[in-house]
Design a protein around this motif. Structure first.
Motif, PDB file in Angstrom:
ATOM      1  N   GLU A 189      -3.363  -0.566 -11.577  1.00  0.00           N
ATOM      2  CA  GLU A 189      -3.223  -1.551 -10.496  1.00  0.00           C
ATOM      3  C   GLU A 189      -3.914  -1.084  -9.220  1.00  0.00           C
ATOM      4  O   GLU A 189      -4.612  -1.851  -8.558  1.00  0.00           O
ATOM      5  N   PHE A 236      -5.729  -3.907  -7.061  1.00  0.00           N
ATOM      6  CA  PHE A 236      -5.349  -4.112  -5.663  1.00  0.00           C
ATOM      7  C   PHE A 236      -6.552  -4.250  -4.719  1.00  0.00           C
ATOM      8  O   PHE A 236      -6.499  -5.082  -3.807  1.00  0.00           O
ATOM      9  N   HIS A 251       5.228   1.455  -5.087  1.00  0.00           N
ATOM     10  CA  HIS A 251       4.710   2.422  -6.069  1.00  0.00           C
ATOM     11  C   HIS A 251       5.083   3.840  -5.646  1.00  0.00           C
ATOM     12  O   HIS A 251       5.451   4.671  -6.488  1.00  0.00           O
ATOM     13  N   HIS A 262      10.162  -4.884  -7.976  1.00  0.00           N
ATOM     14  CA  HIS A 262       8.713  -4.722  -7.861  1.00  0.00           C
ATOM     15  C   HIS A 262       7.968  -5.652  -8.829  1.00  0.00           C
ATOM     16  O   HIS A 262       7.057  -6.388  -8.428  1.00  0.00           O
ATOM     17  N   GLU A 273       5.198  -8.754  -8.196  1.00  0.00           N
ATOM     18  CA  GLU A 273       3.832  -8.753  -8.752  1.00  0.00           C
ATOM     19  C   GLU A 273       3.597  -9.983  -9.615  1.00  0.00           C
ATOM     20  O   GLU A 273       2.542 -10.618  -9.530  1.00  0.00           O
TER      21      GLU A 273
HETATM   22 FE   LIG Z   1       2.934  -2.211  -9.558  1.00  0.00          FE
END
Ligand SMILES: [Fe+2]
Ligand SMILES: [Fe+2]
Length: 157
Positions: A52, A57, A76, A113, A117
């Motif tokens: 990611e 990202f 994270h 989380h 996402e």
């Molecule tokens: Fe993540």
């Protein structure tokens, strides 16, 4: 059969990691403390975070999703810290109760989380990723390895 979309593949990784942690904690509750399912899940999660931060990202941030990416990076870092604590607990033969507590913490962190996402970031993947990043990412999903010693951007140092 349609080729699996990137978002679907990443969501599947979320589920598989959750299931690995769950397999370990239910084993623990039944008196079986084999750490392999948990160690596999932790390895998969570090690799997922790498993927990611490395591939996903940067283009999302460039497309204007600066705030959500900032929050994901911070989370994270927190998740990474819990994984470090878990591995240390396993290595040093900590009591089952404290390992169980850390697993619970990781599960709760992941619930929050992953939901963000999956609702906010993954639905943008198709609009934001160029074909070349998309195929780079799919290749990594197939066979990519976490680079030795890699730490996520906000890992505790
Ligand atoms: Fe993540
Ligand atoms: Fe994820």
């Amino acid at each position: 059969m349609a080729i699996e979309s990137l978002a679907t593949a990443l969501e599947r990784e979320h589920r598989e990691i959750d299931q690995g942690i769950e397999a370990f904690t239910s084993g623990l509750a039944a008196g079986d403390s084999q750490p392999e399912p948990l160690m596999r899940a932790v390895r998969a999660l570090r690799r997922h975070i790498y993927l990611e931060e490395r591939f996903l990202f940067p283009p999302l941030r460039q497309a204007g999703l600066v705030a959500p990416v900032f929050v994901m990076l911070r989370e994270h870092g927190q998740i990474w810290k819990t994984m470090d604590a878990l591995e240390l607990a396993l290595d040093t033969g900590a009591a089952d109760a404290s390992i169980h507590k850390l697993c619970r913490e990781l599960t709760v962190q992941l619930q929050h989380h992953n939901l963000k996402e999956e609702r906010v970031l993954y639905p943008q993947i198709d609009q934001v990723l160029t074909a070349s990043v998309d195929s780079e990412l799919k290749n990594f999903l197939d066979s990519g390895q976490l680079p030795d010693g890699w730490l996520c951007e906000r890992a505790p140092r």
